[in-house]
Write a protein that holds these residues in place. Structure first.
Motif, mmCIF file in Angstrom:
data_model
loop_
_atom_site.group_PDB
_atom_site.id
_atom_site.type_symbol
_atom_site.label_atom_id
_atom_site.label_comp_id
_atom_site.label_asym_id
_atom_site.label_seq_id
_atom_site.Cartn_x
_atom_site.Cartn_y
_atom_site.Cartn_z
ATOM 1 N N ARG A 62 0.823 -1.216 0.000
ATOM 2 C CA ARG A 62 0.000 0.000 0.000
ATOM 3 C C ARG A 62 0.855 1.263 0.000
ATOM 4 O O ARG A 62 0.471 2.291 -0.569
ATOM 5 C CB ARG A 62 -0.939 0.011 1.203
ATOM 6 N N LEU A 63 2.019 1.187 0.648
ATOM 7 C CA LEU A 63 2.881 2.365 0.721
ATOM 8 C C LEU A 63 3.937 2.395 -0.374
ATOM 9 O O LEU A 63 4.720 3.344 -0.442
ATOM 10 C CB LEU A 63 3.575 2.414 2.088
ATOM 11 N N ALA A 65 6.557 0.613 -0.605
ATOM 12 C CA ALA A 65 7.809 0.666 0.150
ATOM 13 C C ALA A 65 8.772 -0.417 -0.301
ATOM 14 O O ALA A 65 8.375 -1.449 -0.859
ATOM 15 C CB ALA A 65 7.519 0.524 1.645
ATOM 16 N N ARG A 163 12.004 3.528 1.545
ATOM 17 C CA ARG A 163 11.972 3.582 0.082
ATOM 18 C C ARG A 163 13.383 3.828 -0.415
ATOM 19 O O ARG A 163 14.214 4.409 0.299
ATOM 20 C CB ARG A 163 11.040 4.694 -0.423
ATOM 21 N N PHE A 170 8.017 9.992 1.252
ATOM 22 C CA PHE A 170 6.705 9.711 1.822
ATOM 23 C C PHE A 170 5.949 11.023 1.977
ATOM 24 O O PHE A 170 6.518 12.050 2.378
ATOM 25 C CB PHE A 170 6.846 9.033 3.185
ATOM 26 N N ASP A 174 0.707 8.979 3.096
ATOM 27 C CA ASP A 174 1.417 7.816 3.638
ATOM 28 C C ASP A 174 1.471 7.881 5.164
ATOM 29 O O ASP A 174 1.226 6.881 5.852
ATOM 30 C CB ASP A 174 2.840 7.757 3.084
ATOM 31 N N LYS A 175 1.776 9.057 5.678
ATOM 32 C CA LYS A 175 1.849 9.215 7.125
ATOM 33 C C LYS A 175 0.477 9.031 7.770
ATOM 34 O O LYS A 175 0.357 8.465 8.854
ATOM 35 C CB LYS A 175 2.420 10.600 7.462
ATOM 36 N N LEU A 178 -0.263 5.281 8.041
ATOM 37 C CA LEU A 178 0.506 4.646 9.111
ATOM 38 C C LEU A 178 -0.042 5.060 10.478
ATOM 39 O O LEU A 178 -0.141 4.240 11.397
ATOM 40 C CB LEU A 178 1.981 5.031 8.980
#
Length: 405
Positions: A62-63, A65, A163, A170, A174-175, A178
Motif C-alpha cells: 500500500r505504501l 515501500a 523507500r 513519503f 502515507d503518514k 501509518l
C-alpha cells in the motif's frame, strides 16, 4: 439492410451484456476494502509465525515501500532483538544492525502515536549521519518513515518503512495511513504478548508433566483426540495393553476397554462437564493390564471445566493421564541434591541411591565404600535433613522439587 439488422442486433446484445455486468465499485469502496484487509491481517498477526508477516507485506504494498520492519524487541547491549522484515533483506544486514548499528541509530524513542520521516525528526544533517552513510545508504535506503509503539506492560516496538533513492519521499497520505493503523498494531501486540505469556506457561507446565513421567492425552467435546505429550507417546508406542489407532484409544482387555469408554463418555457428557467454579469436575480411574506381564498401567480420566465464556468445541474437554509404574525417571543431579539439602558429594550420592530402592549395604557396595562409612554418611544426612529413618529420607527426597529439576 441485412448488415444494418446485424449491427443493431450486435448493439442490443452488447447492451444486454453490459447490463448484466455488476457495476464497478467506487474508488472509496476499493480503499475501504484494502484497509479492511490490512486491519484483518494486523489482528491475525499474533497467530502467524513469524507474526505480522502478512500485515507487513500488505502495508509494504500500500505504501509502495522497499521494506517494512517491525521490531518487536529492539536490540540492545543485553541481547539481540526480534525483527520481522518484509522486502529484500539479507541476514548479514540484520546481524550488523543487531550487533553494531542499533547503537548508532538516532531514529528511536519517537513520541507515541506520531509518524515521522527522518528529515522531520533530525533535519538535513540526517543524510550526513554515520548511521545513514554506513548502514542505510549501502543497502539502498533513502527515505525512512517511522513510528514507535509503547504498552503499559513495558513493551516497546518500532515500525519502520523505507523507500529507495529512485522513489518519491513519503507524503502526508502515507503518514496518515501509518498513523491510522498504529492503534490497531498496539492492540494486536498486546494480544500477542498475552498469547506468548500463556504459551510460555503452557510449555513450562507441559515440561514439568513430562519430567514427572506423567502421560497426558486430551480430547475435545466431540471425543476427538487433540494432543498427546512425550510420555504418553512413549507408553502408547509400546502397544503393551494400550495403543492409538487413528484418533481412537484402544485397550487390549475387552472389559477394561468398555470401562474406559464408559468413563470417557461420562466425562464428555454435558451433565458431568461443569463450568469452572461450579461443582468439582468428574474424575475416574482404571488400571490397564499389560500382556507383557509388567505392572498394570494407571489411567485417570478428568473432565476439564469450561471457562465462563468458552464456546469452541475444539478446546480440551477431557484429559486422560497415563502412569507407568515401571518407568525410570531421570536421576536428579547430585549437585541439585547438594544445594537443596546442604549435603556433601558422597552424601548426595548415597541419598540418591537410597531413593532408587537400594538398601544401605547395596548402596555402600555401589559406592565402593565400607558399610560403616555409608552408615556415617547416613547419620550426617539425617542430621542435615531433620529425619530419623531411612524411609522418611526417601519420602522427603521424592516429595521435594528434585523431580522437577
Amino acid at each position: 439492410m441485412a448488415s444494418n439488422v446485424h449491427s443493431l442486433s450486435a448493439r442490443r446484445t452488447a447492451g444486454k451484456s453490459a447490463a448484466m455486468m455488476p457495476p464497478s465499485p467506487p474508488p472509496e469502496n476499493l480503499e475501504l476494502d484494502g484497509l479492511d484487509r490490512l486491519l484483518g491481517a494486523i489482528y491475525e498477526g499474533p497467530m502467524e509465525s513469524p507474526p505480522w508477516q502478512n500485515a507487513s507485506q500488505l502495508l509494504r504494498e500500500r505504501l509502495g515501500a522497499a521494506h517494512v520492519t517491525l521490531m518487536l524487541r529492539p536490540p540492545s547491549q543485553d541481547g539481540s532483538g526480534a525483527m520481522i522484515n518484509t522486502g529484500p533483506t539479507q541476514q548479514q544486514h540484520v546481524d550488523s544492525y543487531e550487533s553494531h548499528f542499533f547503537a548508532a541509530d538516532p531514529f528511536v524513542r519517537l513520541p507515541e502515536g506520531e509518524v515521522f520521516s527522518a528529515e522531520e525528526l533530525i533535519g538535513p544533517q540526517w543524510l550526513q549521519s554515520q548511521y545513514y552513510r554506513e548502514f542505510l545508504q549501502p543497502v539502498g535506503v533513502r527515505h525512512l518513515l517511522g513510528a514507535d509503539i509503547y504498552t503499559r506492560e513495558g513493551i516497546e516496538c518500532r515500525l519502520r518503512v523505507t523507500r529507495g533513492p529512485e522513489a518519491l519521499p513519503f507524503d502526508a497520505g502515507d503518514k496518515s495511513l501509518l498513523r491510522r493503523v498504529l492503534p490497531h498494531f498496539k492492540r494486536a501486540i498486546q494480544l500477542h504478548a498475552r498469547l506468548d505469556f500463556l504459551e510460555c506457561e503452557r510449555a513450562l507446565f507441559a515440561g514439568t508433566v513430562n519430567r514427572m513421567l506423567l502421560g497426558m492425552i486430551s480430547f475435545d467435546q466431540n471425543g476427538q483426540l487433540l494432543e498427546t505429550n512425550q510420555e504418553a507417546r512413549r507408553i502408547l508406542a509400546e502397544r503393551d495393553g494400550i495403543w492409538l489407532s487413528g484418533n481412537n484409544l484402544c485397550i487390549d482387555s475387552s472389559q477394561e476397554s468398555r470401562d474406559f469408554q464408559r468413563m470417557l463418555r461420562q466425562a464428555l457428557s454435558g451433565g458431568t462437564h461443569p463450568r469452572a467454579g461450579s461443582e468439582p469436575e468428574l474424575v475416574e480411574a482404571i488400571a490397564v493390564s499389560r500382556p507383557s506381564g509388567r505392572a498394570k498401567l494407571g489411567i485417570l480420566v478428568r473432565a476439564i471445566p469450561l471457562g465462563p465464556w468458552s464456546e469452541s468445541k475444539q478446546r480440551p474437554a477431557v484429559a486422560v493421564f497415563l502412569r507407568d509404574p515401571e518407568a525410570n525417571a531421570a536421576q536428579p543431579s547430585q549437585e541439585l541434591v547438594r544445594r537443596l539439602f546442604g549435603l556433601t558429594r558422597m552424601e548426595a550420592q548415597l541419598a540418591l541411591l537410597l531413593t532408587e530402592g537400594l538398601t544401605l549395604d547395596e548402596a555402600a557396595e555401589k559406592m565402593n565404600v565400607r558399610r560403616n562409612t555409608a552408615r556415617t554418611h547416613l547419620r550426617s544426612i539425617f542430621c542435615k535433613t531433620g529425619v530419623t529413618r531411612q524411609t522418611m529420607l526417601v519420602r522427603l527426597l521424592l516429595n521435594s522439587v528434585l523431580s522437577l529439576g
